[in-house]
Design a protein around this motif. Structure first.
Motif, PDB file in Angstrom:
ATOM      1  N   ALA A 167       7.434 161.705  36.834  1.00 43.51           N
ATOM      2  CA  ALA A 167       7.835 160.821  35.736  1.00 43.51           C
ATOM      3  C   ALA A 167       6.652 160.365  34.898  1.00 43.51           C
ATOM      4  O   ALA A 167       6.835 159.894  33.768  1.00 43.51           O
ATOM      5  N   GLY A 168       5.444 160.507  35.424  1.00 44.69           N
ATOM      6  CA  GLY A 168       4.256 160.091  34.686  1.00 44.69           C
ATOM      7  C   GLY A 168       3.008 160.665  35.327  1.00 44.69           C
ATOM      8  O   GLY A 168       3.046 161.201  36.444  1.00 44.69           O
ATOM      9  N   ASP A 169       1.879 160.566  34.626  1.00 42.34           N
ATOM     10  CA  ASP A 169       0.599 161.010  35.187  1.00 42.34           C
ATOM     11  C   ASP A 169       0.248 160.155  36.399  1.00 42.34           C
ATOM     12  O   ASP A 169       0.469 158.935  36.395  1.00 42.34           O
ATOM     13  N   GLY A 170      -0.311 160.784  37.419  1.00 38.97           N
ATOM     14  CA  GLY A 170      -0.705 160.002  38.591  1.00 38.97           C
ATOM     15  C   GLY A 170      -1.271 160.870  39.688  1.00 38.97           C
ATOM     16  O   GLY A 170      -1.600 162.041  39.485  1.00 38.97           O
TER      17      GLY A 170
ATOM     18  N   GLY B  16      14.375 161.131  53.837  1.00 39.38           N
ATOM     19  CA  GLY B  16      14.170 162.556  54.000  1.00 39.38           C
ATOM     20  C   GLY B  16      12.877 163.005  53.342  1.00 39.38           C
ATOM     21  O   GLY B  16      11.866 162.297  53.354  1.00 39.38           O
ATOM     22  N   LYS B  17      12.899 164.206  52.762  1.00 32.66           N
ATOM     23  CA  LYS B  17      11.699 164.747  52.123  1.00 32.66           C
ATOM     24  C   LYS B  17      11.400 163.964  50.849  1.00 32.66           C
ATOM     25  O   LYS B  17      12.217 163.943  49.929  1.00 32.66           O
ATOM     26  N   THR B  18      10.227 163.337  50.831  1.00 29.46           N
ATOM     27  CA  THR B  18       9.897 162.349  49.796  1.00 29.46           C
ATOM     28  C   THR B  18       8.492 162.578  49.251  1.00 29.46           C
ATOM     29  O   THR B  18       7.585 162.963  49.987  1.00 29.46           O
ATOM     30  N   ILE B  19       8.337 162.310  47.956  1.00 29.61           N
ATOM     31  CA  ILE B  19       7.023 162.269  47.323  1.00 29.61           C
ATOM     32  C   ILE B  19       6.838 160.887  46.703  1.00 29.61           C
ATOM     33  O   ILE B  19       7.770 160.364  46.082  1.00 29.61           O
ATOM     34  N   ILE B  20       5.659 160.299  46.893  1.00 29.71           N
ATOM     35  CA  ILE B  20       5.316 159.024  46.261  1.00 29.71           C
ATOM     36  C   ILE B  20       4.065 159.259  45.415  1.00 29.71           C
ATOM     37  O   ILE B  20       3.080 159.832  45.890  1.00 29.71           O
ATOM     38  N   ILE B  21       4.117 158.844  44.149  1.00 33.76           N
ATOM     39  CA  ILE B  21       3.005 159.033  43.221  1.00 33.76           C
ATOM     40  C   ILE B  21       2.502 157.679  42.743  1.00 33.76           C
ATOM     41  O   ILE B  21       3.296 156.825  42.329  1.00 33.76           O
ATOM     42  N   ASN B  22       1.193 157.467  42.827  1.00 33.51           N
ATOM     43  CA  ASN B  22       0.572 156.271  42.271  1.00 33.51           C
ATOM     44  C   ASN B  22       0.164 156.535  40.824  1.00 33.51           C
ATOM     45  O   ASN B  22      -0.423 157.578  40.516  1.00 33.51           O
ATOM     46  N   HIS B  23       0.476 155.569  39.942  1.00 36.00           N
ATOM     47  CA  HIS B  23       0.139 155.686  38.530  1.00 36.00           C
ATOM     48  C   HIS B  23      -0.797 154.543  38.142  1.00 36.00           C
ATOM     49  O   HIS B  23      -1.057 153.642  38.941  1.00 36.00           O
TER      50      HIS B  23
ATOM     51  N   LEU C  89       1.571 171.670  46.563  1.00 41.96           N
ATOM     52  CA  LEU C  89       1.352 170.227  46.398  1.00 41.96           C
ATOM     53  C   LEU C  89       0.794 169.620  47.674  1.00 41.96           C
ATOM     54  O   LEU C  89       1.202 169.981  48.782  1.00 41.96           O
ATOM     55  N   LYS C  90      -0.127 168.680  47.541  1.00 40.57           N
ATOM     56  CA  LYS C  90      -0.689 168.011  48.704  1.00 40.57           C
ATOM     57  C   LYS C  90      -1.082 166.580  48.342  1.00 40.57           C
ATOM     58  O   LYS C  90      -1.188 166.228  47.166  1.00 40.57           O
ATOM     59  N   ARG C  91      -1.301 165.791  49.351  1.00 42.44           N
ATOM     60  CA  ARG C  91      -1.681 164.397  49.156  1.00 42.44           C
ATOM     61  C   ARG C  91      -3.015 164.307  48.423  1.00 42.44           C
ATOM     62  O   ARG C  91      -3.889 165.126  48.618  1.00 42.44           O
ATOM     63  N   ARG C  92      -3.140 163.289  47.587  1.00 43.95           N
ATOM     64  CA  ARG C  92      -4.317 162.990  46.765  1.00 43.95           C
ATOM     65  C   ARG C  92      -4.477 163.959  45.579  1.00 43.95           C
ATOM     66  O   ARG C  92      -5.484 163.920  44.882  1.00 43.95           O
ATOM     67  N   GLN C  93      -3.477 164.784  45.360  1.00 42.94           N
ATOM     68  CA  GLN C  93      -3.536 165.712  44.223  1.00 42.94           C
ATOM     69  C   GLN C  93      -3.071 165.012  42.954  1.00 42.94           C
ATOM     70  O   GLN C  93      -2.097 164.266  42.964  1.00 42.94           O
ATOM     71  N   ASN C  94      -3.761 165.230  41.850  1.00 44.70           N
ATOM     72  CA  ASN C  94      -3.359 164.676  40.563  1.00 44.70           C
ATOM     73  C   ASN C  94      -2.229 165.500  39.961  1.00 44.70           C
ATOM     74  O   ASN C  94      -2.219 166.734  40.075  1.00 44.70           O
ATOM     75  N   VAL C  95      -1.272 164.820  39.336  1.00 43.97           N
ATOM     76  CA  VAL C  95      -0.162 165.495  38.661  1.00 43.97           C
ATOM     77  C   VAL C  95      -0.010 164.902  37.265  1.00 43.97           C
ATOM     78  O   VAL C  95      -0.400 163.762  37.008  1.00 43.97           O
ATOM     79  N   LYS C  96       0.574 165.677  36.373  1.00 39.05           N
ATOM     80  CA  LYS C  96       0.798 165.262  34.997  1.00 39.05           C
ATOM     81  C   LYS C  96       2.274 164.920  34.784  1.00 39.05           C
ATOM     82  O   LYS C  96       3.154 165.433  35.480  1.00 39.05           O
ATOM     83  N   LYS C  97       2.537 164.062  33.802  1.00 34.58           N
ATOM     84  CA  LYS C  97       3.906 163.749  33.433  1.00 34.58           C
ATOM     85  C   LYS C  97       4.636 165.047  33.066  1.00 34.58           C
ATOM     86  O   LYS C  97       4.126 165.856  32.302  1.00 34.58           O
ATOM     87  N   GLY C  98       5.818 165.248  33.670  1.00 29.45           N
ATOM     88  CA  GLY C  98       6.602 166.439  33.391  1.00 29.45           C
ATOM     89  C   GLY C  98       6.256 167.627  34.258  1.00 29.45           C
ATOM     90  O   GLY C  98       6.881 168.686  34.134  1.00 29.45           O
ATOM     91  N   GLN C  99       5.288 167.476  35.168  1.00 25.33           N
ATOM     92  CA  GLN C  99       4.914 168.582  36.054  1.00 25.33           C
ATOM     93  C   GLN C  99       5.959 168.746  37.155  1.00 25.33           C
ATOM     94  O   GLN C  99       6.422 167.775  37.751  1.00 25.33           O
ATOM     95  N   HIS C 100       6.332 169.968  37.443  1.00 25.72           N
ATOM     96  CA  HIS C 100       7.316 170.258  38.495  1.00 25.72           C
ATOM     97  C   HIS C 100       6.742 169.891  39.860  1.00 25.72           C
ATOM     98  O   HIS C 100       5.648 170.322  40.222  1.00 25.72           O
ATOM     99  N   ILE C 101       7.496 169.090  40.629  1.00 23.86           N
ATOM    100  CA  ILE C 101       7.005 168.665  41.947  1.00 23.86           C
ATOM    101  C   ILE C 101       7.959 169.002  43.089  1.00 23.86           C
ATOM    102  O   ILE C 101       7.550 169.047  44.247  1.00 23.86           O
ATOM    103  N   GLY C 102       9.259 169.190  42.808  1.00 22.93           N
ATOM    104  CA  GLY C 102      10.180 169.433  43.909  1.00 22.93           C
ATOM    105  C   GLY C 102      11.560 169.839  43.442  1.00 22.93           C
ATOM    106  O   GLY C 102      11.774 170.140  42.261  1.00 22.93           O
ATOM    107  N   TYR C 103      12.510 169.812  44.417  1.00 21.14           N
ATOM    108  CA  TYR C 103      13.877 170.271  44.157  1.00 21.14           C
ATOM    109  C   TYR C 103      14.885 169.270  44.717  1.00 21.14           C
ATOM    110  O   TYR C 103      14.690 168.704  45.812  1.00 21.14           O
ATOM    111  N   VAL C 104      15.971 169.083  43.999  1.00 21.90           N
ATOM    112  CA  VAL C 104      17.040 168.177  44.431  1.00 21.90           C
ATOM    113  C   VAL C 104      17.647 168.675  45.742  1.00 21.90           C
ATOM    114  O   VAL C 104      17.840 169.883  45.934  1.00 21.90           O
ATOM    115  N   GLY C 105      17.917 167.736  46.637  1.00 23.16           N
ATOM    116  CA  GLY C 105      18.547 168.088  47.912  1.00 23.16           C
ATOM    117  C   GLY C 105      19.314 166.909  48.471  1.00 23.16           C
ATOM    118  O   GLY C 105      19.681 165.975  47.747  1.00 23.16           O
ATOM    119  N   SER C 106      19.524 166.925  49.780  1.00 25.17           N
ATOM    120  CA  SER C 106      20.224 165.816  50.443  1.00 25.17           C
ATOM    121  C   SER C 106      19.631 165.587  51.828  1.00 25.17           C
ATOM    122  O   SER C 106      20.347 165.281  52.776  1.00 25.17           O
TER     123      SER C 106
END
Length: 392
Positions: A256-259, A271-278, A296-313
């Motif tokens: 959703a944003g750079d972080g 379940g399978k979760t990603i948390i991003i600090n901004h 993808l791994k912990r402490r990696q920088n990501v940009k707003k709009g970058q693909h990070i995962g897939y919808v699931g349950s």
């Protein structure tokens, strides 16, 4: 409602008559491992409704909770805050453990303090208030001001609100207005109720606008953000600290944003979760994912709009969707009120004139409290509290 009030009164009375432990939630501890530690059947958790299971996943490491044990070491009851508004309550009744969510009955005060600089702004504010978070908040809203240039005899004046729970500061302080003096030069910041942003005495904005995008293409919002709500039919408090977007399994999820990724993996009922600090104290959470984008791994920088995962349950989910959480300084906020088009207008016209007029009352009050300090030549801080009657 009467039953809940009675239970809360019983809990408070137990605090007064027995030893209550105030403990930090251990790193790596989950709601289920906590139940296991006290030999409480895990059925308690699996019988909960979806929203309550998700709340159990909101417990943060180092969050202080309140525990009352029986003489034999078994659990009598425990209160675990999961936000500034709601807490989890596990208690024993007739040999059976039960669960409920309760509102947090905190106290709140607003005061204005003047702190003469004798050593450093951090040391002097901590000594005067015992509130280390107040300095961090102050420096955040005065970004760009060189605090190292402060000299002995300079002043800091802060009008702020603070919540407290059982005699301890709870949550972060909310600064309404402040003045920082650096080598005799005064800088001001005032919070506007119109947009919760900070401006100086001339209405010039100093809060950097930070905007997020919706993290996926969704069919509908299946569950809205609810901070604290009394359900008249179920006769209990409910909370949902995120927004659920219904979408097909496998649909792409985007940042959703750079972080920077702070967590990637499984997280209890989420379940399978990603948390991003901004920046600016924001954090986003993406739960119930089917899987993560490769690499993808912990402490990696990501940009707003970058693909990070897939919808699931994954986790405890009734169907494929994304649970999206947004947090500001550790406090859950409604993402749909933050995700919006940029407001480039700022304070204009009548709003700006009203704001500037009100800041003059603040500045006058700040000068009065500094004058009182100087006249008294106090060696210790004399707190002066003003009524919270300025409507910026």
């Amino acid at each position: 409602m009467k039953k809940i009030i009675l239970l809360m009164l019983l809990f408070i009375s137990s605090l007064l008559s027995a030893e209550i432990k105030e403990l930090p939630w251990p790193k790596g501890e989950t709601f289920l491992t906590f139940l296991e530690k006290y030999t409480i059947p895990q059925k308690l958790y699996f019988d909960l409704e979806k929203e309550d299971k998700e709340l159990a996943s909101e417990i943060m490491a180092e969050q202080r909770y309140y525990l009352y044990e029986n003489e034999d070491g078994t659990l009598n009851q425990v209160l675990i805050p999961v936000s500034d508004e709601i807490q989890l309550h596990i208690y024993e009744e007739n040999g059976v453990y039960k669960f409920q969510t309760l509102p947090i009955n905190y106290k709140e005060f607003t005061e204005t303090i003047a702190v003469p600089i004798t050593s450093s702004v951090s040391y002097d504010i901590q000594k005067a208030t015992g509130n280390a978070a107040l300095t961090a908040q102050l420096k955040a809203i005065f970004s760009g001001v060189n605090f190292r240039g402060m000299q002995k005899g300079d002043f800091v004046v802060i009008k702020y609100s603070q919540r407290s729970l059982l005699g301890r500061s709870f949550g972060l302080p909310d600064i309404k207005g402040a003045m920082v003096e650096v080598a005799g030069r005064k800088y001001y910041r005032f919070k506007s109720k119109k947009d919760d942003k900070y401006y100086d005495q001339k209405g010039v904005g100093f809060t950097k606008t930070y905007f997020f995008k919706v993290p996926l293409t969704y069919k509908r919002i299946s569950s809205h953000f609810t901070k604290k709500r009394w359900h008249p039919v179920l006769k209990r408090y409910r909370a949902h600290l995120g927004t659920d977007f219904a979408a097909p399994r496998g649909r792409k999820i985007y940042a959703a944003g750079d972080g920077r990724i702070d967590f990637i993996g499984r997280r209890g009922g989420y379940g399978k979760t990603i948390i991003i600090n901004h920046r600016n104290g924001y954090r986003t959470l993406y739960a119930h994912q089917n899987g993560f984008r490769k690499g993808l791994k912990r402490r990696q920088n990501v940009k707003k709009g970058q693909h990070i995962g897939y919808v699931g349950s994954t986790g405890l989910s009734s169907g494929p969707h994304l649970h999206f959480g947004l947090y500001k300084n550790g406090r859950a906020v409604n993402a749909m009120k933050v995700i919006r088009k940029p407001d480039t207008k700022g304070l204009k016209g009548k709003s700006k004139a009203t704001f500037i007029a009100n800041t003059k009352h603040y500045i006058k009050a700040f000068e009065e409290i500094i004058a009182d300090e100087n006249r008294a030549k106090a060696t210790k801080l004399d707190r002066v509290t003003y009524k919270n009657d300025l409507n910026l």
